[in-house]
Write a protein that holds these residues in place. Sequence first.
Motif, PDB file in Angstrom:
ATOM      1  N   TYR A  22       0.189  14.591  -2.429  1.00  0.00           N
ATOM      2  CA  TYR A  22       0.741  14.129  -3.700  1.00  0.00           C
ATOM      3  C   TYR A  22      -0.157  14.579  -4.844  1.00  0.00           C
ATOM      4  CZ  TYR A  22      -2.452  10.018  -3.569  1.00  0.00           C
ATOM      5  OH  TYR A  22      -3.552   9.190  -3.517  1.00  0.00           O
ATOM      6  N   CYS A  65      -3.284  12.593  -6.220  1.00  0.00           N
ATOM      7  CA  CYS A  65      -4.398  12.406  -5.293  1.00  0.00           C
ATOM      8  C   CYS A  65      -5.708  12.727  -6.024  1.00  0.00           C
ATOM      9  CB  CYS A  65      -4.225  13.337  -4.088  1.00  0.00           C
ATOM     10  SG  CYS A  65      -5.536  13.209  -2.863  1.00  0.00           S
ATOM     11  N   THR A  98       5.675  16.573  -1.633  1.00  0.00           N
ATOM     12  CA  THR A  98       5.059  15.327  -2.064  1.00  0.00           C
ATOM     13  C   THR A  98       5.457  14.163  -1.158  1.00  0.00           C
ATOM     14  OG1 THR A  98       4.694  13.790  -3.892  1.00  0.00           O
ATOM     15  CG2 THR A  98       6.916  14.697  -3.672  1.00  0.00           C
ATOM     16  N   ASP A 157       4.966  11.215  -2.659  1.00  0.00           N
ATOM     17  CA  ASP A 157       4.985  10.263  -3.772  1.00  0.00           C
ATOM     18  C   ASP A 157       6.098  10.616  -4.755  1.00  0.00           C
ATOM     19  OD1 ASP A 157       4.306   8.320  -5.645  1.00  0.00           O
ATOM     20  OD2 ASP A 157       2.564   9.415  -6.408  1.00  0.00           O
ATOM     21  N   GLU A 169       8.040   8.893  -6.387  1.00  0.00           N
ATOM     22  CA  GLU A 169       8.130   7.989  -7.544  1.00  0.00           C
ATOM     23  C   GLU A 169       7.470   8.612  -8.781  1.00  0.00           C
ATOM     24  OE1 GLU A 169       6.449   3.533  -8.592  1.00  0.00           O
ATOM     25  OE2 GLU A 169       6.966   3.990  -6.514  1.00  0.00           O
ATOM     26  N   ARG A 170       6.344   9.276  -8.588  1.00  0.00           N
ATOM     27  CA  ARG A 170       5.638   9.901  -9.717  1.00  0.00           C
ATOM     28  C   ARG A 170       5.796  11.415  -9.748  1.00  0.00           C
ATOM     29  NH1 ARG A 170      -0.153   6.850  -8.958  1.00  0.00           N
ATOM     30  NH2 ARG A 170       0.157   7.756  -6.888  1.00  0.00           N
ATOM     31  N   TYR A 212       2.803   8.280   5.982  1.00  0.00           N
ATOM     32  CA  TYR A 212       2.242   7.968   4.666  1.00  0.00           C
ATOM     33  C   TYR A 212       2.635   6.548   4.277  1.00  0.00           C
ATOM     34  CZ  TYR A 212       6.981   8.920   2.961  1.00  0.00           C
ATOM     35  OH  TYR A 212       8.338   8.901   2.757  1.00  0.00           O
ATOM     36  N   LYS A 270       2.102   3.642   0.669  1.00  0.00           N
ATOM     37  CA  LYS A 270       1.536   3.331  -0.634  1.00  0.00           C
ATOM     38  C   LYS A 270       0.443   2.280  -0.462  1.00  0.00           C
ATOM     39  CE  LYS A 270       4.353   2.750  -4.166  1.00  0.00           C
ATOM     40  NZ  LYS A 270       5.298   2.123  -5.148  1.00  0.00           N
ATOM     41  N   MET A 329      -1.746   7.007  -2.255  1.00  0.00           N
ATOM     42  CA  MET A 329      -0.917   7.247  -1.087  1.00  0.00           C
ATOM     43  C   MET A 329      -1.828   7.621   0.074  1.00  0.00           C
ATOM     44  SD  MET A 329       2.161   6.682  -2.148  1.00  0.00           S
ATOM     45  CE  MET A 329       3.147   7.285  -0.791  1.00  0.00           C
ATOM     46  N   HIS A 367      -2.021   9.177   3.590  1.00  0.00           N
ATOM     47  CA  HIS A 367      -1.099  10.069   4.308  1.00  0.00           C
ATOM     48  C   HIS A 367      -1.830  10.959   5.299  1.00  0.00           C
ATOM     49  CE1 HIS A 367      -2.265  13.692   1.976  1.00  0.00           C
ATOM     50  NE2 HIS A 367      -2.473  12.821   0.996  1.00  0.00           N
TER      51      HIS A 367
END
Length: 197
Positions: free
Chosen positions: A66, A69, A104, A106, A108-109, A147, A149, A160, A162
């Motif tokens: 991600y 990171c 990714t 992640d 969400e972002r 992975y 959160k 994250m 992972h």
Amino acid sequence: MNSIPRILLPALALALAACGGSAETPAPPPLAGARIGGPFVLTDGQGQVVRDTDFAGTWRIMYFGYTYCPDVCPVDVQNIAAGVKAFEDESPALGAKVVPIFVTVDPERDTPAVVGKFVSAFHPRMVGLTGSAQAIADAARAYGVSYRKVQSPGASEYLMDHSRIAILMDPQGRPVALLPQDEGGPAVAAELAKWVR
């Protein structure tokens, strides 16, 4: 003149064959037969839909991480990119067949624009992929990546946790080997030289 007993001839032939390096069959890839990989439908840095089949005929390096990171992912991606670049410099035709792919964990972002900008900083042919939470989960499961959160008490941002692996896939989408991205670009290039044909 002494002759070799007939019963020993097959064993002698086998022993002589084992001595000749050119007659040996190359060792199978470490991940041959592993159940890694599979179909995915994700989105690239330009917002275009990308499927696993779009990479048919190319060697792929699959790395899940991600962009937010703080340490490991940027170093790993930099090492992968450096390895591909070194391999391209040594063998331009073969290097052109290798596509590094960053997926990714992640979504969400990591929007398409964010992953696109991230990968462009490392290698001009690196592909950044994102998608819905379900699409990412499906792709990660297919590649054996886990992975989750992690939100530390008092922290404003989450991290994250992972799996940290880079998988080389052949032009038919079969797993070949894990790349040593934690050992630097030269180690990645050496592993690519071992398998990419």
